[in-house]
Design a protein around this motif. Structure first.
Motif, PDB file in Angstrom:
ATOM      1  N   THR A   7      60.432  45.691 -52.442  1.00 35.68           N
ATOM      2  CA  THR A   7      61.749  45.447 -51.875  1.00 35.68           C
ATOM      3  C   THR A   7      61.577  44.558 -50.652  1.00 35.68           C
ATOM      4  OG1 THR A   7      62.560  47.578 -52.660  1.00 35.68           O
ATOM      5  CG2 THR A   7      63.824  46.504 -50.901  1.00 35.68           C
ATOM      6  N   LEU A   8      62.257  43.416 -50.671  1.00 41.96           N
ATOM      7  CA  LEU A   8      62.128  42.411 -49.617  1.00 41.96           C
ATOM      8  C   LEU A   8      63.488  42.160 -48.976  1.00 41.96           C
ATOM      9  CD1 LEU A   8      59.993  39.924 -51.743  1.00 41.96           C
ATOM     10  CD2 LEU A   8      59.162  41.766 -50.297  1.00 41.96           C
ATOM     11  N   GLN A   9      63.476  41.745 -47.728  1.00 44.96           N
ATOM     12  CA  GLN A   9      64.705  41.482 -46.974  1.00 44.96           C
ATOM     13  C   GLN A   9      64.873  39.981 -46.740  1.00 44.96           C
ATOM     14  OE1 GLN A   9      66.778  44.097 -46.425  1.00 44.96           O
ATOM     15  NE2 GLN A   9      65.203  45.197 -47.578  1.00 44.96           N
ATOM     16  N   ILE A  10      66.119  39.543 -46.690  1.00 44.51           N
ATOM     17  CA  ILE A  10      66.420  38.123 -46.484  1.00 44.51           C
ATOM     18  C   ILE A  10      65.813  37.636 -45.170  1.00 44.51           C
ATOM     19  CG2 ILE A  10      68.640  38.439 -45.306  1.00 44.51           C
ATOM     20  CD1 ILE A  10      68.566  35.931 -47.992  1.00 44.51           C
ATOM     21  N   GLY A  50      58.686  40.938 -46.937  1.00 38.90           N
ATOM     22  CA  GLY A  50      58.389  42.357 -46.791  1.00 38.90           C
ATOM     23  C   GLY A  50      57.096  42.688 -47.498  1.00 38.90           C
ATOM     24  N   SER A  65      71.819  43.292 -52.973  1.00 35.75           N
ATOM     25  CA  SER A  65      72.819  42.879 -51.988  1.00 35.75           C
ATOM     26  C   SER A  65      72.517  41.448 -51.586  1.00 35.75           C
ATOM     27  CB  SER A  65      72.773  43.789 -50.754  1.00 35.75           C
ATOM     28  OG  SER A  65      71.631  43.504 -49.962  1.00 35.75           O
ATOM     29  N   TYR A  80      62.924  35.759 -48.978  1.00 32.55           N
ATOM     30  CA  TYR A  80      62.904  37.196 -48.738  1.00 32.55           C
ATOM     31  C   TYR A  80      61.483  37.593 -48.356  1.00 32.55           C
ATOM     32  CZ  TYR A  80      67.242  36.908 -51.394  1.00 32.55           C
ATOM     33  OH  TYR A  80      68.497  36.566 -51.833  1.00 32.55           O
ATOM     34  N   TYR A 110      68.819  41.387 -57.210  1.00 35.54           N
ATOM     35  CA  TYR A 110      69.328  41.168 -55.861  1.00 35.54           C
ATOM     36  C   TYR A 110      70.431  42.206 -55.607  1.00 35.54           C
ATOM     37  CZ  TYR A 110      66.601  36.986 -56.554  1.00 35.54           C
ATOM     38  OH  TYR A 110      65.570  36.133 -56.824  1.00 35.54           O
ATOM     39  N   LYS A 159      71.466  40.604 -48.900  1.00 33.65           N
ATOM     40  CA  LYS A 159      70.406  40.653 -47.886  1.00 33.65           C
ATOM     41  C   LYS A 159      69.074  41.164 -48.404  1.00 33.65           C
ATOM     42  CE  LYS A 159      73.690  41.166 -44.178  1.00 33.65           C
ATOM     43  NZ  LYS A 159      74.018  41.818 -42.940  1.00 33.65           N
ATOM     44  N   SER A 160      68.969  41.425 -49.734  1.00 31.35           N
ATOM     45  CA  SER A 160      67.701  41.948 -50.241  1.00 31.35           C
ATOM     46  C   SER A 160      67.406  41.496 -51.662  1.00 31.35           C
ATOM     47  CB  SER A 160      67.697  43.479 -50.173  1.00 31.35           C
ATOM     48  OG  SER A 160      68.677  44.000 -51.041  1.00 31.35           O
TER      49      SER A 160
END
Length: 111
Positions: free
Chosen positions: A60-63, A74, A46, A72, A44, A48-49
């Motif tokens: 790579t996935l986003q919140i 993507g 950040s 998450y 993780y 947010k990801s």
């Protein structure tokens, strides 16, 4: 002297089991054992990801909004976790174009 040998071995095994896996960039990798036998690792970078590795591919996935746990999305995938530490629940799902969750790919627990 032999009385202490089992205790020393048990202590060493306990410390090894509790050690976290560090990635090259210093982030802690979380390992999830899935019902299918597959293993998913997640970092993780950040709040947010998430970066997950599944079957040799890195995603790579986003919140995203979640009613419960962390979610998450993507790359047509969805990574959902609930709780933290050993036994925490996780699932990898297909993410539908309309923003909803699709079929479950993997059911996992953090090891």
């Amino acid at each position: 002297m032999k009385i202490y040998a089992p205790l020393t071995l048990a202590s060493a095994l306990f410390l090894t089991a509790c050690a976290s896996s560090q990635q090259d960039d210093g982030r802690t990798a979380h390992t999830y054992q899935c019902d299918s036998g597959e293993v998913i690792t997640a970092t993780y970078p950040s709040s947010k990801s998430a970066v997950i590795q599944h079957k040799g591919a890195k995603h790579t996935l986003q919140i995203a909004v979640s009613a419960s746990g962390s979610r998450y999305v993507g790359n047509e995938l969805e990574w959902w976790t609930k709780g933290s530490g050993p036994g925490a629940e996780a699932a990898l799902l297909h993410h539908m174009s309309d923003g909803t969750s699709g079929k479950i790919i993997e059911n996992c627990a953090e090891s």
